[in-house]
Design an enzyme around this catalytic site. Structure first.
Site, PDB file in Angstrom:
ATOM      1  N   PRO A  63     105.537  14.346  65.945  1.00  0.00           N
ATOM      2  CA  PRO A  63     106.533  15.450  65.940  1.00  0.00           C
ATOM      3  C   PRO A  63     106.020  16.688  66.862  1.00  0.00           C
ATOM      4  CG  PRO A  63     105.454  15.529  63.831  1.00  0.00           C
ATOM      5  CD  PRO A  63     104.768  14.041  64.546  1.00  0.00           C
ATOM      6  N   ASN A  64     107.152  17.207  67.633  1.00  0.00           N
ATOM      7  CA  ASN A  64     106.814  18.442  68.164  1.00  0.00           C
ATOM      8  C   ASN A  64     105.974  18.363  69.545  1.00  0.00           C
ATOM      9  OD1 ASN A  64     108.096  19.880  66.392  1.00  0.00           O
ATOM     10  ND2 ASN A  64     106.177  19.898  64.905  1.00  0.00           N
ATOM     11  N   ARG A  89     105.060  24.683  74.251  1.00  0.00           N
ATOM     12  CA  ARG A  89     104.484  25.018  72.764  1.00  0.00           C
ATOM     13  C   ARG A  89     102.873  25.359  72.497  1.00  0.00           C
ATOM     14  NH1 ARG A  89     102.489  20.370  68.583  1.00  0.00           N
ATOM     15  NH2 ARG A  89     102.368  21.421  66.793  1.00  0.00           N
ATOM     16  N   TYR A 148      97.300  23.913  72.904  1.00  0.00           N
ATOM     17  CA  TYR A 148      97.648  22.592  73.474  1.00  0.00           C
ATOM     18  C   TYR A 148      97.799  22.715  75.068  1.00  0.00           C
ATOM     19  CZ  TYR A 148      99.030  21.979  68.705  1.00  0.00           C
ATOM     20  OH  TYR A 148      98.832  22.197  67.414  1.00  0.00           O
ATOM     21  N   ASN A 159      98.486   9.828  68.255  1.00  0.00           N
ATOM     22  CA  ASN A 159      98.418  11.222  67.733  1.00  0.00           C
ATOM     23  C   ASN A 159      99.466  11.490  66.841  1.00  0.00           C
ATOM     24  OD1 ASN A 159      98.205  14.087  67.672  1.00  0.00           O
ATOM     25  ND2 ASN A 159      98.145  14.768  69.819  1.00  0.00           N
ATOM     26  N   ALA A 201     101.615  16.587  63.341  1.00  0.00           N
ATOM     27  CA  ALA A 201     101.493  17.264  61.943  1.00  0.00           C
ATOM     28  C   ALA A 201     101.567  16.078  60.811  1.00  0.00           C
ATOM     29  CB  ALA A 201     102.716  18.060  61.456  1.00  0.00           C
ATOM     30  N   HIS A 204      98.056  14.893  58.573  1.00  0.00           N
ATOM     31  CA  HIS A 204      97.864  15.573  57.495  1.00  0.00           C
ATOM     32  C   HIS A 204      98.917  15.280  56.117  1.00  0.00           C
ATOM     33  CE1 HIS A 204      95.818  17.398  60.786  1.00  0.00           C
ATOM     34  NE2 HIS A 204      97.145  18.267  61.090  1.00  0.00           N
ATOM     35  N   GLU A 258      92.417   7.490  66.786  1.00  0.00           N
ATOM     36  CA  GLU A 258      93.308   8.855  66.317  1.00  0.00           C
ATOM     37  C   GLU A 258      92.842   9.952  67.611  1.00  0.00           C
ATOM     38  OE1 GLU A 258      92.305  10.069  62.575  1.00  0.00           O
ATOM     39  OE2 GLU A 258      93.276  12.079  62.822  1.00  0.00           O
ATOM     40  N   HIS A 303      93.577  13.909  69.074  1.00  0.00           N
ATOM     41  CA  HIS A 303      94.209  15.236  68.773  1.00  0.00           C
ATOM     42  C   HIS A 303      94.027  16.202  70.180  1.00  0.00           C
ATOM     43  CE1 HIS A 303      95.379  14.611  64.798  1.00  0.00           C
ATOM     44  NE2 HIS A 303      94.262  13.899  64.541  1.00  0.00           N
ATOM     45  N   ARG A 357      90.392  24.739  63.111  1.00  0.00           N
ATOM     46  CA  ARG A 357      91.635  25.429  62.942  1.00  0.00           C
ATOM     47  C   ARG A 357      91.835  25.480  61.237  1.00  0.00           C
ATOM     48  NH1 ARG A 357      96.327  22.569  66.493  1.00  0.00           N
ATOM     49  NH2 ARG A 357      97.500  24.371  65.559  1.00  0.00           N
TER      50      ARG A 357
HETATM   51  C1  DQA Z   1      97.859  17.801  66.831  1.00  0.00           C
HETATM   52  C2  DQA Z   1      96.882  18.921  65.847  1.00  0.00           C
HETATM   53  C3  DQA Z   1      97.870  18.810  64.582  1.00  0.00           C
HETATM   54  O1  DQA Z   1      97.452  19.593  63.668  1.00  0.00           O
HETATM   55  C4  DQA Z   1      99.309  19.499  64.965  1.00  0.00           C
HETATM   56  O2  DQA Z   1      99.967  19.324  63.686  1.00  0.00           O
HETATM   57  C5  DQA Z   1      99.805  18.822  66.186  1.00  0.00           C
HETATM   58  C6  DQA Z   1      99.099  18.506  67.305  1.00  0.00           C
HETATM   59  C7  DQA Z   1      96.917  18.061  68.220  1.00  0.00           C
HETATM   60  O3  DQA Z   1      97.062  17.337  69.076  1.00  0.00           O
HETATM   61  O4  DQA Z   1      95.982  19.016  68.208  1.00  0.00           O
HETATM   62  O5  DQA Z   1     101.136  18.798  66.180  1.00  0.00           O
HETATM   63  O6  DQA Z   1      97.752  16.517  66.570  1.00  0.00           O
END
Ligand code: DQA
Length: 149
Positions: A11-12, A19, A24, A75, A78, A81, A99, A101, A108
């Site tokens: 998501p996002n 964003r 990012y 990836n 959110a 977690h 995995e 990120h 963080r």
């Molecule tokens: C993320 C890190 C996550 O904590 C966050 O919720 C994201 C992006 C990253 O790529 O750094 O949406 O997965």
């Protein structure tokens, strides 16, 4: 046989570029898809690259990868977690998982230090931006070719 790798984004991540660029970066999801497509071509991999904001859709894609793909780069954003369901789906898929990120989640907030995926992943790459995806594809290319030889 050309190894098929599924790259999944949670998501996002459709908002990449706009964003939180300090976390990012300025690359968009389309830029990331392009980088992965170029890396896959150079590495001799078949690539499926997807993003969703709907957890059930991500679960369906993971289920469909079982027996059809050779590895998953994910990836989970959110959901990393929060989601036992994504972890269970990845285990059920019986495929190697990396995995990824973009940001270094360990630098963080404490809630980002917890991942439901890491303990079932082959490896975890974080904090290297989009290069992390290319590294994950490089790993799959080398290890799958070694296994095939
Ligand atoms: C993320 C890190 C996550 O904590 C966050 O919720 C994201 C992006 C990253 O790529 O750094 O949406 O997965």
């Amino acid at each position: 046989m050309t190894p098929r790798i599924l790259v999944l984004n949670g998501p996002n991540l459709n908002l990449l570029g706009a964003r939180e660029p300090t976390q990012y970066g300025h690359e968009t999801l389309a830029d990331l898809a392009c980088l992965c497509a170029n890396s896959a071509r150079e590495l001799g991999l078949e690539l499926e690259f997807r993003q969703t904001n709907h957890e059930g859709e991500l679960l369906d894609w993971i289920h469909a990868a079982r027996g059809r793909c050779h590895g998953i780069v994910i990836n989970p954003a959110a959901w990393t977690h929060t989601s036992v369901a994504i972890r269970d789906a990845l285990v059920a898929a019986e495929l190697p998982v990396i995995e990824v990120h973009l940001s270094n989640v360990h630098k963080r907030e404490p809630f980002r230090h917890v991942s439901f995926v890491s303990s079932i992943a082959t490896g975890v790459i974080c904090g290297l931006g989009s290069q992390g995806y290319a590294m994950a594809l490089g790993y799959f290319s080398r290890t799958l070719q070694e296994q095939a030889a």
